[in-house]
Design a protein around this motif. Structure first.
Motif, PDB file in Angstrom:
ATOM      1  N   UNK A 512       0.832  -1.208   0.000  1.00 52.54           N
ATOM      2  CA  UNK A 512       0.000   0.000   0.000  1.00 52.54           C
ATOM      3  C   UNK A 512       0.863   1.253   0.000  1.00 52.54           C
ATOM      4  N   UNK A 513       1.956   1.233   0.810  1.00 52.97           N
ATOM      5  CA  UNK A 513       2.853   2.389   0.855  1.00 52.97           C
ATOM      6  C   UNK A 513       3.508   2.617  -0.508  1.00 52.97           C
ATOM      7  N   UNK A 518       3.551   6.437  -6.442  1.00 50.14           N
ATOM      8  CA  UNK A 518       3.765   5.978  -7.825  1.00 50.14           C
ATOM      9  C   UNK A 518       4.955   6.648  -8.497  1.00 50.14           C
ATOM     10  N   UNK A 519       5.296   7.813  -8.039  1.00 46.73           N
ATOM     11  CA  UNK A 519       6.427   8.543  -8.615  1.00 46.73           C
ATOM     12  C   UNK A 519       7.693   8.333  -7.813  1.00 46.73           C
ATOM     13  N   UNK A 520       7.654   7.405  -6.838  1.00 42.66           N
ATOM     14  CA  UNK A 520       8.824   7.141  -6.022  1.00 42.66           C
ATOM     15  C   UNK A 520       8.812   7.942  -4.739  1.00 42.66           C
ATOM     16  N   UNK A 521       9.682   7.523  -3.831  1.00 39.31           N
ATOM     17  CA  UNK A 521       9.740   8.215  -2.545  1.00 39.31           C
ATOM     18  C   UNK A 521      10.536   7.409  -1.542  1.00 39.31           C
ATOM     19  N   UNK A 522      10.264   7.658  -0.295  1.00 34.82           N
ATOM     20  CA  UNK A 522      10.998   6.990   0.786  1.00 34.82           C
ATOM     21  C   UNK A 522      10.000   6.252   1.666  1.00 34.82           C
ATOM     22  N   UNK A 545       0.912  11.130  -0.722  1.00 34.97           N
ATOM     23  CA  UNK A 545       0.002  12.256  -0.551  1.00 34.97           C
ATOM     24  C   UNK A 545      -0.682  12.271   0.815  1.00 34.97           C
ATOM     25  N   UNK A 546      -0.519  11.198   1.558  1.00 34.59           N
ATOM     26  CA  UNK A 546      -1.172  11.153   2.863  1.00 34.59           C
ATOM     27  C   UNK A 546      -2.619  10.699   2.770  1.00 34.59           C
ATOM     28  N   UNK A 547      -3.284  10.659   3.869  1.00 35.98           N
ATOM     29  CA  UNK A 547      -4.660  10.163   3.958  1.00 35.98           C
ATOM     30  C   UNK A 547      -5.516  11.260   4.591  1.00 35.98           C
ATOM     31  N   UNK A 548      -6.641  11.555   3.965  1.00 39.17           N
ATOM     32  CA  UNK A 548      -7.532  12.581   4.526  1.00 39.17           C
ATOM     33  C   UNK A 548      -8.234  12.034   5.760  1.00 39.17           C
ATOM     34  N   UNK A 549      -8.821  12.978   6.556  1.00 38.34           N
ATOM     35  CA  UNK A 549      -9.515  12.573   7.782  1.00 38.34           C
ATOM     36  C   UNK A 549     -10.724  11.706   7.463  1.00 38.34           C
ATOM     37  N   UNK A 550     -11.378  11.999   6.369  1.00 39.82           N
ATOM     38  CA  UNK A 550     -12.550  11.200   5.978  1.00 39.82           C
ATOM     39  C   UNK A 550     -12.158   9.772   5.667  1.00 39.82           C
ATOM     40  N   UNK A 551     -11.023   9.604   4.965  1.00 45.03           N
ATOM     41  CA  UNK A 551     -10.560   8.251   4.622  1.00 45.03           C
ATOM     42  C   UNK A 551     -10.041   7.530   5.849  1.00 45.03           C
ATOM     43  N   UNK A 588      -2.069   7.597  10.893  1.00 39.72           N
ATOM     44  CA  UNK A 588      -2.029   9.037  11.110  1.00 39.72           C
ATOM     45  C   UNK A 588      -1.101   9.655  10.075  1.00 39.72           C
ATOM     46  N   UNK A 589      -0.851  10.928  10.223  1.00 40.84           N
ATOM     47  CA  UNK A 589       0.012  11.628   9.271  1.00 40.84           C
ATOM     48  C   UNK A 589       1.472  11.452   9.665  1.00 40.84           C
ATOM     49  N   UNK A 590       2.297  11.086   8.697  1.00 38.04           N
ATOM     50  CA  UNK A 590       3.726  10.955   8.952  1.00 38.04           C
ATOM     51  C   UNK A 590       4.375  12.331   8.979  1.00 38.04           C
ATOM     52  N   UNK A 591       5.498  12.412   9.667  1.00 33.56           N
ATOM     53  CA  UNK A 591       6.215  13.679   9.732  1.00 33.56           C
ATOM     54  C   UNK A 591       6.704  14.121   8.361  1.00 33.56           C
ATOM     55  N   UNK A 592       6.931  13.146   7.473  1.00 33.91           N
ATOM     56  CA  UNK A 592       7.425  13.471   6.129  1.00 33.91           C
ATOM     57  C   UNK A 592       6.307  13.954   5.214  1.00 33.91           C
ATOM     58  N   UNK A 593       5.045  13.875   5.687  1.00 35.11           N
ATOM     59  CA  UNK A 593       3.925  14.368   4.897  1.00 35.11           C
ATOM     60  C   UNK A 593       3.020  13.293   4.371  1.00 35.11           C
ATOM     61  N   UNK A 594       3.455  12.015   4.363  1.00 36.96           N
ATOM     62  CA  UNK A 594       2.619  10.932   3.872  1.00 36.96           C
ATOM     63  C   UNK A 594       1.808  10.322   4.992  1.00 36.96           C
ATOM     64  N   UNK A 595       1.495   9.032   4.845  1.00 32.67           N
ATOM     65  CA  UNK A 595       0.715   8.321   5.851  1.00 32.67           C
ATOM     66  C   UNK A 595       1.648   7.450   6.678  1.00 32.67           C
TER      67      UNK A 595
END
Length: 609
Positions: A512-513, A518-522, A545-551, A588-595
């Motif tokens: 899932x991560x 899709x464009x790569x990351x850490x 992109x992270x996860x919204x509160x609704x999701x 929750x939200x990761x410090x790097x901005x994702x999930x």
């Protein structure tokens, strides 16, 4: 005190009575003395008058046979006057000694009168008449001498008595002046003693009343006697009784305060009327801890400030029901200081104190109960879903297997056109997808019982990461596009776990991560050990992109997915597998901005499941 007052007044009256009697007696004695003195002066005057009368008669005798001789009538008148004055001397009361001298004087008067009678009545020769005249003159002179002697003696005694009387009167006047002078001071002194005797006990009682009013219930009155002593005894008894009652009230208040403060449920006392109905008047410690405020902060709020948005507008209506005599019970949402909402069960009714109406409310945090109810409901849903999935799989799986085998055999027939063979193979592929869906559905509804064995979480993660790296999601055009950061705590202990199920969970989260980037990351995988709670933490975070509160609220629900071809069962199955190990999973939200997905697993050395 009454006895003292009676004695004091009696003494006061006795002193004035003695003083009055002394003055009366003194005046009476002085009057008597003056009367006697006046009588003595009258006696002296009478004797001097006698002396004058004797001298008149003696002059009549001396002028006899001269050209100045008086008439016989005048002489007789003078003799009678002398005799009358002499008799008047006996009209007064005298001592026996004085009476003796008066009788001697009377005898001399009689002798003198007899001699005169012979002188003026005798008709004899000249020599005898001359002798009678000489005898009468000598008798008169003796009478005059005796009268002078008596006058001199009386004057001397009268002067002594007069001086003694005046001295005594002067002494009496001095005593009276002294009495009159010291009388006011004596009266003032007695009055001061009586006033002091009354005011001092009253002062002591007043001081005791003030001490009692100030709260000094241990103060006692001592040293008072008589009626004031009885009042002091009653006061001390009253203070003792009051202290006992206060201790009873304080003990009762302490018990109720302890119950109020130590109650597990939140307790509020609210204004039911006035300008701000719902104003929090009192709140216990449980209420403060439940809502994240201090007690002082709660006292500045109204109950509407603690109600959730949907319930705040119903405060006046609830207070109106309570004022109508209803004891309400309801489940509403409350808001903590940080803004989070939680369910509470409210039980509230009317409280009247000193003609003022309040609302007594008991609030119970039912978050745990609601979660248990949700888990129970979810378990029942899972049970029904499992039964449904088992029945569905049983009814669909066998026909699908027959259809798939038939499609595969038909696709291998050489007479089948290539276009038709492609269609048959797509049918076979869709049938396999349906079989996978059924398998996931069965795994979610009836997850297999974990086979627990001592497992190294770090090793399981490392193996899963290595396996997942082979997935196309981790590469782009054959080149790895996702950087893996592993921060595995070497202090993480081994724990009893089903390694296959945990690998399934970790693989699902890793894929899932990767899909989120899709464009790569850490992709960061971190483990840590929490000795205080005997817990192992596993964090898998991406830079997507992270996860919204609704999701976030729906992400672990079955059949919820954001993927075009996802079944929506991966995270739901992962959650069930983690919970079967006694752990939890959250996002929750990761410090790097994702999930960031966080898994907690208890450290277990013996099988407890």
């Amino acid at each position: 005190m009454k006895k003292k007052i009676v004695i004091g007044l009696s003494l006061f009256s006795l002193l004035f009575l003695i003083g009055g009697m002394y003055i009366v007696v003194t005046i009476e004695k002085a009057t008597t003395t003056l009367d006697n003195l006046i009588k003595l002066h009258q006696v002296e005057i009478l004797r001097e008058h006698l002396l004058i009368q004797v001298k008149k008669v003696q002059a009549d005798l001396t002028l006899k046979n001269t050209r100045h001789a008086r008439g016989i009538d005048t002489i007789v008148s003078h003799v009678r006057g002398m005799e009358g004055v002499a008799r008047m001397c006996f009209s007064c009361h005298h001592t026996e000694e004085v009476n003796t001298r008066l009788r001697e004087l009377e005898d001399q008067v009689e002798q003198y009168k007899a001699a005169l009678s012979r002188v003026f009545t005798m008709r004899a020769n000249n020599s005898r008449l001359q002798a009678e005249e000489d005898h009468a003159f000598a008798t008169g002179e003796a009478l005059i001498a005796k009268t002078n002697t008596m006058i001199t003696m009386a004057s001397t005694k009268l002067e002594e008595k007069t001086q003694a009387t005046l001295s005594k009167i002067a002494s009496t006047k001095g005593i009276l002046y002294v009495l009159i002078a010291i009388g006011p001071f004596l009266a003032a002194g007695l009055a001061f003693i009586f006033v002091r005797g009354l005011t001092e006990p009253v002062k002591v009682l007043l001081e005791a009343t003030r001490r009692l009013e100030a709260g000094d219930l241990d103060y006692r009155i001592e040293g008072l006697k008589d009626e004031f002593g009885k009042v002091a005894t009653s006061f001390n008894d009253m203070a003792g009784t009051l202290k006992g009652n206060m201790e009873t009230i304080e003990e009762s208040e302490k018990r109720y305060r302890m119950l109020f403060e130590s109650a597990g449920d939140a307790i509020f006392i609210l204004e039911a009327e006035g300008e701000r109905p719902g104003q929090i008047v009192a709140a216990n410690r449980a209420a403060a801890e439940m809502h994240g405020y201090s007690v002082d902060e709660l006292l500045a709020l109204t109950i509407a400030d603690l109600d959730g948005p949907d319930d705040a507008g119903m405060v006046e209506r609830r207070i109106g029901r309570i004022l109508g005599g209803e004891w309400i019970k309801d489940e509403i949402m409350h808001r903590k200081k940080d803004g989070s909402l939680f369910p509470v069960e409210v039980s509230a009714g009317l409280l009247e104190l000193k003609d003022h109406k309040y609302v007594l409310a008991f609030d119970r945090d039912i978050t745990v109960r609601k979660q248990a109810e949700e888990r129970l409901q979810r378990a029942e849903q899972m049970k029904a879903c499992g039964e449904f999935a088992a029945g569905l799989a049983h009814e669909i799986k066998n026909p699908l297997a027959g259809i798939k085998v038939s499609m595969e055999v038909l696709a291998e027939e050489p007479t089948v056109a290539e276009a038709d063979r492609d269609v048959l193979l797509k049918v076979v592929e869709e049938i396999r997808r349906i079989e996978l869906l059924l398998k996931d559905l069965l795994n979610f509804a009836k997850p297999p019982k974990p086979h627990l064995m001592s497992s190294d979480i770090n090793a399981l993660l490392d193996t899963t990461i290595t396996f997942s790296m082979k997935s196309p999601s981790f590469s782009k055009s054959g080149v790895p596009s996702i950087r893996i950061v592993k921060e595995l705590d070497p202090l993480v202990p081994e724990t009893l776990a089903d390694s296959m199920q945990l690998k399934q969970v970790f693989l699902n989260l890793l894929l899932n991560a990767a899909d989120a980037m899709p464009e790569g990351g850490t992709l960061t995988v971190r483990t840590s050990y929490v000795p205080a709670g005997e817990m192992i933490l596993v964090e898998i975070a991406d830079t997507g992109k992270g996860v919204s509160e609704e999701i976030k609220a729906k992400i672990f629900q079955p059949f919820f997915t954001t993927k075009a071809k996802g079944t929506g069962l991966g995270l739901a199955i992962s959650k069930r597998l983690v919970e079967q190990h006694g752990g939890t999973i959250a996002v929750d939200d990761a410090a790097s901005g994702g999930a960031r997905f966080t898994i907690t697993l208890p450290v277990r050395q013996t099988e407890e499941l």
